[in-house]
Scaffold this motif. Structure first.
Motif, short mmCIF file in Angstrom:
data_model
loop_
_atom_site.label_atom_id
_atom_site.label_comp_id
_atom_site.label_asym_id
_atom_site.label_seq_id
_atom_site.Cartn_x
_atom_site.Cartn_y
_atom_site.Cartn_z
N LEU A 176 -33.02 -150.67 -13.27
CA LEU A 176 -33.97 -149.84 -12.54
C LEU A 176 -33.50 -148.39 -12.51
O LEU A 176 -32.37 -148.10 -12.09
CB LEU A 176 -34.12 -150.37 -11.11
CG LEU A 176 -35.10 -149.66 -10.19
CD1 LEU A 176 -36.54 -149.83 -10.69
CD2 LEU A 176 -34.96 -150.18 -8.76
N ASP A 177 -34.35 -147.48 -12.94
CA ASP A 177 -34.05 -146.05 -12.89
C ASP A 177 -34.23 -145.57 -11.45
O ASP A 177 -35.34 -145.54 -10.92
CB ASP A 177 -35.01 -145.30 -13.82
CG ASP A 177 -34.81 -143.77 -13.79
OD1 ASP A 177 -33.86 -143.30 -13.14
OD2 ASP A 177 -35.62 -143.08 -14.44
N ILE A 178 -33.12 -145.21 -10.80
CA ILE A 178 -33.21 -144.73 -9.42
C ILE A 178 -32.92 -143.22 -9.32
O ILE A 178 -32.66 -142.70 -8.24
CB ILE A 178 -32.25 -145.51 -8.48
CG1 ILE A 178 -30.79 -145.30 -8.87
CG2 ILE A 178 -32.60 -147.00 -8.49
CD1 ILE A 178 -29.79 -145.81 -7.83
N GLN A 207 -23.89 -144.85 -11.80
CA GLN A 207 -23.78 -144.11 -13.07
C GLN A 207 -23.71 -145.07 -14.25
O GLN A 207 -24.33 -144.84 -15.29
CB GLN A 207 -22.55 -143.20 -13.04
CG GLN A 207 -22.69 -142.02 -12.10
CD GLN A 207 -21.41 -141.20 -12.03
OE1 GLN A 207 -20.32 -141.74 -11.89
NE2 GLN A 207 -21.55 -139.90 -12.13
N GLN A 208 -22.95 -146.13 -14.10
CA GLN A 208 -22.82 -147.11 -15.18
C GLN A 208 -24.15 -147.77 -15.49
O GLN A 208 -24.55 -147.91 -16.65
CB GLN A 208 -21.77 -148.17 -14.81
CG GLN A 208 -21.60 -149.28 -15.83
CD GLN A 208 -20.95 -148.80 -17.11
OE1 GLN A 208 -20.54 -147.66 -17.23
NE2 GLN A 208 -20.84 -149.71 -18.08
N ARG A 209 -24.86 -148.19 -14.45
CA ARG A 209 -26.16 -148.83 -14.67
C ARG A 209 -27.16 -147.81 -15.23
O ARG A 209 -28.04 -148.17 -16.03
CB ARG A 209 -26.68 -149.47 -13.39
CG ARG A 209 -25.80 -150.59 -12.84
CD ARG A 209 -25.57 -151.68 -13.86
NE ARG A 209 -24.55 -152.63 -13.41
CZ ARG A 209 -23.76 -153.33 -14.19
NH1 ARG A 209 -23.86 -153.19 -15.51
NH2 ARG A 209 -22.86 -154.16 -13.72
N GLN A 212 -26.46 -147.59 -18.92
CA GLN A 212 -26.97 -148.77 -19.60
C GLN A 212 -28.48 -148.73 -19.73
O GLN A 212 -29.05 -149.12 -20.75
CB GLN A 212 -26.52 -150.03 -18.87
CG GLN A 212 -25.02 -150.27 -18.96
CD GLN A 212 -24.56 -151.43 -18.11
OE1 GLN A 212 -25.24 -151.83 -17.15
NE2 GLN A 212 -23.40 -151.97 -18.43
N ALA A 213 -29.15 -148.24 -18.66
CA ALA A 213 -30.61 -148.13 -18.70
C ALA A 213 -31.05 -147.15 -19.77
O ALA A 213 -32.02 -147.39 -20.50
CB ALA A 213 -31.14 -147.72 -17.32
N ALA A 214 -30.34 -146.04 -19.87
CA ALA A 214 -30.67 -145.05 -20.91
C ALA A 214 -30.46 -145.63 -22.30
O ALA A 214 -31.28 -145.41 -23.22
CB ALA A 214 -29.80 -143.81 -20.72
N LYS A 219 -35.44 -143.20 -22.55
CA LYS A 219 -35.54 -142.29 -21.42
C LYS A 219 -34.18 -141.68 -21.11
O LYS A 219 -33.14 -142.27 -21.39
CB LYS A 219 -36.09 -143.02 -20.19
CG LYS A 219 -37.47 -143.61 -20.39
CD LYS A 219 -37.91 -144.38 -19.17
CE LYS A 219 -39.29 -145.00 -19.36
NZ LYS A 219 -39.73 -145.79 -18.19
N SER A 220 -34.21 -140.52 -20.50
CA SER A 220 -32.99 -139.90 -20.01
C SER A 220 -32.76 -140.36 -18.58
O SER A 220 -33.43 -139.92 -17.66
CB SER A 220 -33.12 -138.37 -20.07
OG SER A 220 -31.97 -137.75 -19.54
N ILE A 221 -31.83 -141.29 -18.41
CA ILE A 221 -31.57 -141.89 -17.10
C ILE A 221 -30.11 -141.69 -16.76
O ILE A 221 -29.23 -141.96 -17.57
CB ILE A 221 -31.92 -143.39 -17.11
CG1 ILE A 221 -33.40 -143.60 -17.44
CG2 ILE A 221 -31.57 -144.04 -15.76
CD1 ILE A 221 -33.80 -145.05 -17.62
N THR A 222 -29.85 -141.22 -15.57
CA THR A 222 -28.48 -140.98 -15.11
C THR A 222 -28.03 -141.99 -14.07
O THR A 222 -26.87 -142.41 -14.05
CB THR A 222 -28.35 -139.56 -14.53
OG1 THR A 222 -28.77 -138.61 -15.52
CG2 THR A 222 -26.91 -139.26 -14.11
N TRP A 223 -28.95 -142.39 -13.19
CA TRP A 223 -28.60 -143.26 -12.07
C TRP A 223 -29.43 -144.54 -12.12
O TRP A 223 -30.64 -144.49 -12.33
CB TRP A 223 -28.86 -142.56 -10.73
CG TRP A 223 -28.16 -141.23 -10.63
CD1 TRP A 223 -28.70 -140.00 -10.84
CD2 TRP A 223 -26.79 -141.01 -10.29
NE1 TRP A 223 -27.75 -139.02 -10.67
CE2 TRP A 223 -26.56 -139.61 -10.31
CE3 TRP A 223 -25.72 -141.85 -9.96
CZ2 TRP A 223 -25.33 -139.04 -10.02
CZ3 TRP A 223 -24.49 -141.28 -9.67
CH2 TRP A 223 -24.30 -139.90 -9.70
#
Length: 239
Positions: A176-178, A207-209, A212-214, A219-223
């Motif tokens: 999940l992108d939070i 940050q790790q998840r 992995q999501a990115a 998508k550009s996902i950080t959290w």
């Protein structure tokens, strides 16, 4: 028209913050009424910092834990926060509390349920709670339980991340992108003063998840937050 609802079943009063704070904030912002049930304060096993204070008592620990959870829930946008005070190490889950949870499920008819992993070698309260939650879900679906009440449908159940996932056979299949609510989650984390040693740990987990999501999207996902689904996803199309 009534708002959509969600239910988070948290063994201890801090679990919903570390493990599902992002999901709660995201869905609250989207108009969901999120109910969080804290079955225990975590007063014995998760309150070492408080117990080191001179003259500390069990009731004072519970009071402080409740204050922290209430502050965090406010930050996240929780609609209804409940404390059931069912003990800690071990938590006591009996038929009375099971039927009470069934009543909650039938009262709000959640669109989804979040709770603990099936295994946790380091905290036996956690798998006990996921068994409890899923038993309550099944009972809430039973027409023979309190006939006349509207039975629960089939809300998906997602299991949030244990503290040491590699040791608990936990493998996320939902990332999940939070990012939009990370600042809220971090602020809620910082409400949990009794477990300050976990603030940076769960920041690293997010940050790790996120990484992995990115990696598993365009998508550009950080959290991020990870979840393991219990039941198959029923969809109208694959993408």
């Amino acid at each position: 028209m009534s708002k959509p609802t969600a239910l988070v079943i948290s063994a201890h009063s801090a679990d919903f913050v570390w493990r599902a704070g992002g999901a709660i904030a995201l869905h609250a912002a989207a108009g969901f009424e999120v109910t969080v049930v804290c079955l225990s304060y975590g007063e014995r096993g998760e309150s070492a910092k408080l117990w080191r204070q001179p003259g500390m008592t069990l009731e004072r620990v519970k009071t402080e834990r409740q204050k922290e959870a209430e502050a965090a829930a406010k930050v996240l946008g929780v609609h209804d926060l409940q404390f059931w005070d069912l003990g800690d190490y071990p938590i006591t889950l009996n038929q009375q509390s099971l039927f009470r949870m069934v009543d909650v499920m039938r009262a709000i008819h959640p669109k989804f349920i979040l709770t603990h992993s099936k295994e946790d070698l380091y905290n036996w309260d956690h798998p006990a709670v996921t068994d409890f939650a899923q038993h309550a879900r099944i009972t809430a679906q039973a027409h023979g339980h309190n006939p006349g009440q509207k039975v629960l449908g089939a809300p998906p159940v997602f299991l949030f991340e244990p503290h040491q996932p590699e040791q608990c056979n936990w493998k996320p299949d939902v990332l999940l992108d939070i990012g939009p609510v990370w600042a809220q989650k971090r602020a809620a984390i910082e409400c949990m003063a009794g477990q300050e040693h976990l603030w940076e740990y769960y920041t690293r987990v997010a940050q790790q998840r996120g990484a992995q999501a990115a990696r598993n999207s365009d998508k550009s996902i950080t959290w991020g937050e990870g979840y393991a689904s219990v039941f198959p996803h029923v969809v109208e199309r694959l993408v």
